[in-house]
Design an enzyme around this catalytic site. Structure first.
Site, short mmCIF file in Angstrom:
data_model
loop_
_atom_site.label_atom_id
_atom_site.label_comp_id
_atom_site.label_asym_id
_atom_site.label_seq_id
_atom_site.Cartn_x
_atom_site.Cartn_y
_atom_site.Cartn_z
N GLY A 11 -9.00 8.19 -1.82
CA GLY A 11 -10.04 9.62 -2.20
C GLY A 11 -10.60 8.89 -1.18
O GLY A 11 -10.84 8.36 -0.12
N ASP A 38 2.26 3.86 2.75
CA ASP A 38 1.01 4.91 2.32
C ASP A 38 1.96 6.18 0.75
O ASP A 38 1.47 6.28 -0.10
CB ASP A 38 0.08 5.35 3.22
CG ASP A 38 -1.03 5.53 2.74
OD1 ASP A 38 -1.51 5.19 1.95
OD2 ASP A 38 -1.93 6.41 3.48
N HIS A 77 0.97 -1.28 0.13
CA HIS A 77 0.30 -0.15 0.24
C HIS A 77 0.82 1.32 0.16
O HIS A 77 1.64 1.48 0.30
CB HIS A 77 -1.28 0.13 1.27
CG HIS A 77 -2.59 1.02 1.13
ND1 HIS A 77 -3.12 0.56 1.73
CD2 HIS A 77 -1.86 1.98 0.59
CE1 HIS A 77 -4.39 1.69 1.61
NE2 HIS A 77 -2.84 2.99 1.26
N GLU A 90 -10.22 4.28 7.75
CA GLU A 90 -9.72 4.93 7.72
C GLU A 90 -10.05 6.67 7.95
O GLU A 90 -10.31 6.59 9.75
CB GLU A 90 -8.66 5.25 6.49
CG GLU A 90 -7.74 6.09 6.70
CD GLU A 90 -7.20 6.60 5.44
OE1 GLU A 90 -7.14 6.60 4.09
OE2 GLU A 90 -5.48 7.38 5.18
N HIS A 98 1.01 4.89 -2.47
CA HIS A 98 0.94 5.70 -3.96
C HIS A 98 1.81 6.17 -4.07
O HIS A 98 2.33 7.07 -4.07
CB HIS A 98 -0.59 6.94 -3.25
CG HIS A 98 -1.68 6.09 -2.71
ND1 HIS A 98 -2.94 5.79 -3.29
CD2 HIS A 98 -1.87 5.06 -0.84
CE1 HIS A 98 -3.95 5.94 -2.41
NE2 HIS A 98 -3.27 5.20 -1.17
ZN LIG Z 1 -4.14 5.24 0.93
#
Ligand SMILES: [Zn+2]
Length: 388
Positions: A189, A331, A28, A219, A30
């Site tokens: 998002g 992340d 995970h 989250e 981005h």
């Molecule tokens: Zn994420």
């Protein structure tokens, strides 16, 4: 969490250096949150895009400060700057190549990089062009790592943005590229207000095509979002999923059966709700990103009563001890100012983990990855040999 030169001799920094060469798994992270600061500054200069700072270290500080504001929306603002320079095939390719090189330098053996192609079309690229450009960069990166006698295997996860309504199109896009580097689908998002059920048609397309999904859930929103990710999203993994802790009740009390009066033990009773039970018993993998979770306030409800939660307040260890399938992730390496080795070292420091436990998290992630079974088994053997 980052470490300055002054702190380079701390035990955590030493542990980070020990962990760096060991093979790791990143599920995970981005692409648009993990550019090199130097590349962002250089590319922004060529298109005349103004950044909040022009010095790489200062820029990282600004991003980290915004990230730590405790608000997901503010956290996401940095992406306006990064996506601005990711609108041409050439730039996407370069950023993807550097991404692979940076992960390899941090000891990552297997990675799934996620990004949202629909955010990269303002320069005239089609969705397919964008996916091909990123794939070309990933291939180049893997080749350059191989030339230096390293190994890294990497796949793309295509994210559909929750605030837009292109999910069915992105699902079809993922399927078109499933034999050319795309291994999974995600929705990203704002979680609050954009539940997985909104994207049910896309998830159905994927389910019928036997294509795996991971869903950001638990989250910014709570356990209802996790339930929906599992039901509407048929999620095989949960992006973060940390708020599953809200479906777990822990009660402590004195052990009344203790007769001796010496070393009285506290009785801890743990009760799992139906959703937590499902996630644990079915071993749905949790892609946990400790620092990011602190920054976005994802663990705020769990750490209620703690004015400034730190890693020790993160439910990661409770979930691990209760048998949940947990992994450790970054992340957004640039935006959060982290590396995978750094996150592992910080967790080990917070919860006193041994190297064997850190290796467990790597195996959990690899076994839950969207890689085929044979490749997974091969990489697991490589990984375990190095950690033992
Ligand atoms: Zn994420």
């Amino acid at each position: 969490m980052t470490f300055t030169d002054a702190a380079s001799s701390t035990p955590v920094a030493q542990l980070e250096e020990q962990i760096r060469p060991l093979p790791k798994v990143s599920l995970h992270d981005h692409l648009d949150g993990s550019l090199r600061a130097t590349t962002l500054i250089e590319l922004a200069g060529t298109i005349g895009h103004a950044l909040p700072a022009e010095d790489p270290e200062e820029l990282q500080r600004v991003f980290r400060r915004n990230a730590a504001s405790g608000d997901l929306v503010q956290y996401l603002q940095a992406f306006e700057h990064t996506t601005a320079v990711m609108q041409t095939a050439e730039n996407l390719r370069r950023i993807a190549r550097e991404y692979v090189e940076d992960l390899a330098a941090d000891g990552v053996l297997y990675a799934e990089v996620r990004w949202a192609p629909e955010q990269h079309l303002t320069g005239g690229l089609s969705l397919d062009d964008a996916v091909e450009a990123v794939q070309a960069g990933l291939n180049e990166g893997a080749e350059s790592v191989a030339e230096a006698d390293g190994v890294i295997v990497i796949g793309q996860i295509l994210s559909a943005m929750r605030q837009h309504d292109r999910a069915p199109e992105i699902a079809e896009l993922a399927l078109r590229h499933r034999d050319a580097g795309v291994v999974g689908f995600d929705i990203a998002g704002p979680e609050q207000g954009f539940p997985p059920v909104n994207f049910a048609p896309a998830f159905t397309i994927l389910a019928e095509a036997m294509f795996p999904t991971t869903v950001h859930a638990g989250e910014a929103a709570g356990i209802d979002s996790i339930r929906d990710a599992l039901v509407s999203g048929r999620a095989q993994r949960l992006g973060h999923g940390v708020r599953i802790a809200e479906d777990i009740t822990v009660t402590t009390g004195d052990d009344s059966r203790s007769k001796t009066g010496e070393g009285e033990e506290q009785l801890v009773e743990v009760e799992l709700g139906h959703i937590a039970r499902w996630v644990r018993d079915r071993q749905i993998h949790l892609e946990i990103s400790p620092t990011s979770n602190l920054q976005t306030g994802a663990i705020a409800t769990f750490a209620e009563g703690t004015p400034t939660p730190t890693l020790v307040d993160h439910p990661f260890d409770m979930l691990y001890q209760l048998g949940f399938n947990v992994g450790v992730n970054t992340d957004n390496r640039l935006v959060s100012g982290v590396t995978l080795s750094g996150e592992l070292a910080a967790l080990a420091d917070a919860f006193d983990y041994s190297l064997a436990e850190l290796a467990d998290f790597q195996v959990n992630a690899l076994e839950s990855s969207f890689l085929g079974y044979e490749e997974r088994e091969t990489l697991t053997a490589v990984l375990l040999e190095a950690w033992q």
